[in-house]
Structures are given as structure tokens and as C-alpha cells.
Design a protein around this motif. Structure first.
Motif, short mmCIF file in Angstrom:
data_model
loop_
_atom_site.label_atom_id
_atom_site.label_comp_id
_atom_site.label_asym_id
_atom_site.label_seq_id
_atom_site.Cartn_x
_atom_site.Cartn_y
_atom_site.Cartn_z
N GLU A 110 1.11 -1.39 0.08
CA GLU A 110 -0.06 -0.41 -0.55
C GLU A 110 0.93 1.34 0.42
OE1 GLU A 110 -3.42 0.56 0.28
OE2 GLU A 110 -3.96 -2.21 -0.17
N PRO A 111 0.35 2.68 -0.93
CA PRO A 111 1.42 3.26 -0.89
C PRO A 111 1.25 4.31 0.66
CG PRO A 111 -0.76 3.57 -2.41
CD PRO A 111 -0.45 2.40 -1.70
N PRO A 112 2.18 4.81 1.28
CA PRO A 112 2.48 5.50 1.68
C PRO A 112 1.18 6.70 2.03
CG PRO A 112 4.11 5.71 0.90
CD PRO A 112 3.40 4.50 0.52
N ARG A 113 0.80 7.03 3.02
CA ARG A 113 -0.08 8.12 3.79
C ARG A 113 0.55 9.10 3.08
NH1 ARG A 113 -4.71 6.79 8.53
NH2 ARG A 113 -5.31 5.03 7.03
N ARG A 114 -0.15 9.88 2.14
CA ARG A 114 0.56 11.50 1.83
C ARG A 114 0.04 12.48 3.22
NH1 ARG A 114 2.94 11.96 -3.41
NH2 ARG A 114 2.15 11.40 -5.10
N ARG A 115 1.52 13.40 3.76
CA ARG A 115 1.05 14.06 4.12
C ARG A 115 0.33 15.15 3.56
NH1 ARG A 115 5.62 14.01 8.15
NH2 ARG A 115 5.91 16.50 8.43
N ARG A 116 0.44 15.94 4.50
CA ARG A 116 -0.76 17.35 3.85
C ARG A 116 0.04 18.44 3.13
NH1 ARG A 116 -5.75 18.80 7.65
NH2 ARG A 116 -6.67 17.07 7.94
N SER A 117 1.91 18.37 3.61
CA SER A 117 2.35 19.65 3.76
C SER A 117 3.62 18.84 3.78
CB SER A 117 2.29 20.51 3.53
OG SER A 117 2.50 21.01 4.50
N PRO A 118 4.96 19.07 2.88
CA PRO A 118 6.17 18.65 3.79
C PRO A 118 6.33 19.55 4.65
CG PRO A 118 6.50 19.32 1.88
CD PRO A 118 5.40 19.38 2.00
N THR A 119 7.42 18.82 5.70
CA THR A 119 8.27 19.02 6.67
C THR A 119 8.36 21.43 6.89
OG1 THR A 119 9.30 17.65 7.40
CG2 THR A 119 9.50 19.75 8.82
N ARG A 120 7.85 22.37 7.46
CA ARG A 120 7.84 23.55 7.50
C ARG A 120 8.58 24.37 8.40
NH1 ARG A 120 5.46 25.44 3.07
NH2 ARG A 120 3.55 24.07 2.68
N PRO A 121 9.24 24.99 8.58
CA PRO A 121 10.14 25.36 9.33
C PRO A 121 8.84 25.92 10.70
CG PRO A 121 10.99 26.25 7.68
CD PRO A 121 9.36 25.70 7.00
N LEU A 143 20.17 20.22 -6.88
CA LEU A 143 19.57 20.36 -5.71
C LEU A 143 20.45 18.54 -4.64
CD1 LEU A 143 18.31 20.97 -3.44
CD2 LEU A 143 15.70 20.48 -4.63
N TRP A 144 20.43 18.32 -3.93
CA TRP A 144 20.38 17.10 -2.39
C TRP A 144 19.73 18.02 -1.57
CZ3 TRP A 144 26.29 16.30 -1.97
CH2 TRP A 144 26.48 16.14 -2.66
N TRP A 145 18.89 16.45 -0.75
CA TRP A 145 18.14 16.83 0.35
C TRP A 145 18.70 15.44 1.45
CZ3 TRP A 145 13.64 15.82 -3.60
CH2 TRP A 145 13.41 14.36 -3.99
N GLY A 146 18.50 15.75 2.49
CA GLY A 146 18.99 14.66 3.59
C GLY A 146 17.87 14.55 4.76
N ASP A 147 17.97 13.49 5.63
CA ASP A 147 16.91 13.48 6.81
C ASP A 147 17.54 12.85 7.31
OD1 ASP A 147 15.13 13.83 8.46
OD2 ASP A 147 13.25 13.52 7.71
N MET A 148 16.56 12.18 8.19
CA MET A 148 17.36 11.14 9.29
C MET A 148 15.99 10.41 9.90
SD MET A 148 19.28 11.63 12.79
CE MET A 148 21.04 13.17 12.29
N THR A 149 16.08 9.03 10.27
CA THR A 149 15.12 8.66 10.73
C THR A 149 15.83 7.16 12.06
OG1 THR A 149 13.28 6.58 10.52
CG2 THR A 149 15.13 6.56 9.05
N PHE A 210 11.21 8.52 1.55
CA PHE A 210 12.10 7.61 0.63
C PHE A 210 11.90 6.97 2.20
CE2 PHE A 210 16.57 6.54 2.54
CZ PHE A 210 16.90 5.24 1.27
N HIS A 211 12.85 8.06 3.28
CA HIS A 211 12.84 6.96 4.60
C HIS A 211 10.89 6.00 4.90
CE1 HIS A 211 15.77 9.86 6.72
NE2 HIS A 211 16.47 8.88 5.72
N SER A 212 9.59 6.43 4.65
CA SER A 212 8.74 5.92 4.76
C SER A 212 8.95 4.92 3.94
CB SER A 212 7.80 6.62 4.21
OG SER A 212 6.36 6.23 3.95
N VAL A 213 9.92 4.59 2.23
CA VAL A 213 9.80 3.97 1.55
C VAL A 213 10.60 2.27 2.12
CG1 VAL A 213 11.01 2.60 -0.71
CG2 VAL A 213 9.05 4.90 -0.97
N LEU A 214 11.86 2.97 2.62
CA LEU A 214 13.26 2.30 3.28
C LEU A 214 12.06 1.17 3.81
CD1 LEU A 214 15.47 0.07 4.21
CD2 LEU A 214 15.54 3.00 5.50
N LYS A 215 10.99 1.73 4.65
CA LYS A 215 10.81 1.10 6.23
C LYS A 215 9.39 0.29 5.42
CE LYS A 215 11.26 4.85 9.76
NZ LYS A 215 10.94 5.27 10.69
#
Length: 277
Positions: A110-121, A143-149, A210-215
Motif C-alpha cells: 500500500e502506498p504510504p499516506r501522503r502528508r498534507r505538506s512537507p515539513t515546514r520550519p 539539489l540534494w536533500w537529506g533527513d534522519m530516521t 525515502f525513509h517511508s519507502v525504506l521502512k
């Protein structure tokens, strides 16, 4: 008893059967009259029915569909499997693939539920938003992007930091450790820089997908007794599966590494033609 050479075995078997059902003539008598062994008649009658034309058309792609589904870790749905089939030369529609998968009992994740909006400051002072919430790029390394999980193991938490190229969604760098600190982020970034040999603007919001797909596609389907086991298996999945094999909609339906290679080759051909002109 070997095979008996007759023009149409199915018709002959039907005649013997009808003689018994309609005229009460024993099978042995009818077989003797028609010149075929009785054992041959019983053997032919026990054969499974011939597949219909529809069943025959679906049998061959069904085998490949099951292969591609298993190869994806049982995560692919009909859109990605259809692309796999097209790449092999099959002429089949996505609807047909979906129907065959349903008949085989194969269901992608099942595709992960989409967030209403990306993380905002938040309210606290943060680094300036250099990309202005635009998470697509026209070329590699723009452009690169990054995050942690965090990942659960039998020894406790393991933290993963990753860095990705917005153009192809390729995972350029990643690092795992027991602490979610600046050193972990730095290690992932240094790996990305080593992969590319340069630096780009960074953002973290898009990496959450990406972290959602990984998990969903890997971590939640496996258990890790130790942090070392988790490190090895997750790194293998990222490098071998995600970057090299997993189709991504944002990369033209290709795996990220293949998509980058295709674009680089196309640009190289264009440059050669320009120089030749």
C-alpha cells in the motif's frame, strides 16, 4: 500404454462416452469396435481440459509477473511490473497485469499516506529555506536533500541519515549509528560528496518519502537482532535495490542510477553533435 495415433482423440473419446451414456454400450465394446485400447480411452478421459485461448494468453505473462513481483520483495504493484514486462518486449496493458495479479493473489504494498505538506520550519530560528519548497531539479547535483530516521533492533535504536539527489532520487550517501547527532549527518554528507565530488543545496523534507519507502518495503518486513546486522542489510538494500533496481516514478519509471546514466549519455551525444557541427 503408449499414445494411440488417431486423427482427433477428443472426438473419439466423446463417441465412446456417448455410446455408454445414450445407448448403454460398454466402453470396452465401443473401444474394440473403434480399434482403440480401453486403457487408452480411460487415460485420455482423465486428462485435464485444454486451456481456453484467454487462459493460454495469460499463462506466459503470469510467470513473468510472479517473477518480477518476487524480485521486488513482493512490493511492486501493476504499474511497475508493467514497466518490467514492457522492457522485456511484452505487449500487455497495465489493466491486464492488474487482473492477472489479482487472479494470482499478488498485491503490492500500500502506498504510504501522503502528508498534507512537507515539513515546514517551526518557530525557532532555522537555516534559510534556499530551495523555497521546490523539490525537483533539472539536472544531477543541482539539489540534494537529506533527513534522519530511527530503526528498531534487538540491541536498541539505530539511526540512519541519508542524502539524495533531487533529480533522480538516488541515495548518494548514508550513515548509521547509535546516536542521532551532527556526526552522523556529516558522515552521510561526506559519503555523498565522495560519490559526486561536489556540494549542493540541501533540504530535509523530501527525504521523508525515502525513509517511508525504506521502512514499508524493507525494514518492516525484516527483523534485526543486532545493529550490525541492520547496518549491513539496510546498506545492501539501499545500494543494490533502491539505487540500482527499484523503479521510481520521478525518474521516468527507471531505477535512479539507470536514469542518471541515460540522461548523461543523452547529454553526451548532444554535446558530440554540437562539437561536430
Amino acid at each position: 500404454m503408449g499414445e494411440v495415433a488417431v486423427a482427433d482423440p477428443a472426438v473419439l473419446v466423446g463417441v465412446v462416452s456417448d455410446q455408454k451414456a445414450v445407448h448403454h454400450v460398454p466402453h470396452r465394446t465401443s473401444c474394440r469396435a473403434l480399434g482403440v485400447p480401453e486403457a487408452w480411452f480411460y487415460k485420455w478421459r482423465r486428462r485435464p481440459p485444454e486451456p481456453t485461448k484467454r487462459e493460454a494468453r495469460r499463462a506466459a505473462p503470469a510467470e513473468r509477473i510472479r517473477y518480477f513481483f518476487d524480485r521486488s520483495g513482493r512490493t511492486y504493484g501493476s504499474p511497475r511490473i508493467t514497466l518490467d514486462l514492457w522492457e522485456e518486449g511484452w505487449q500487455v496493458s497495465q489493466n491486464t497485469v492488474a487482473e492477472i495479479m489479482a487472479e494470482l493473489g499478488l498485491q503490492g504494498r500500500e502506498p504510504p499516506r501522503r502528508r498534507r505538506s512537507p515539513t515546514r520550519p517551526g518557530k525557532r530560528k532555522a537555516a534559510p529555506d534556499l530551495v523555497r519548497r521546490e523539490f525537483d531539479a533539472i539536472a544531477p547535483d543541482v539539489l540534494w536533500w537529506g533527513d534522519m530516521t530511527e530503526i528498531d533492533t534487538g540491541e536498541g535504536k539505530l539511526y540512519l541519515a541519508s542524502v539524495h539527489d533531487a533529480f533522480s532520487r538516488r541515495a548518494l550517501g548514508y550513515a548509521m549509528g547509535e546516536r542521532h547527532d551532527a556526526a552522523l549527518v556529516s558522515a552521510a554528507l561526506q559519503m555523498a560528496i565522495a560519490t559526486r565530488g561536489g556540494q549542493s543545496a540541501l533540504d530535509n523534507a523530501a527525504a521523508e518519502s525515502f525513509h517511508s519507502v525504506l521502512k514499508v518495503e524493507y525494514i518492516h518486513r525484516h527483523g534485526f537482532a543486532t545493529r550490525t546486522e541492520a547496518r549491513l542489510k539496510i546498506a545492501t538494500w539501499i545500494a543494490d535495490c533502491y539505487d540500482m533496481k527499484r523503479r521510481h516514478s520521478a525518474a521516468g519509471g527507471k531505477p535512479p542510477a539507470e536514469f542518471e546514466w541515460i540522461i548523461q549519455e543523452a547529454r553526451a551525444r548532444t554535446d558530440r553533435k554540437g562539437r561536430a557541427a
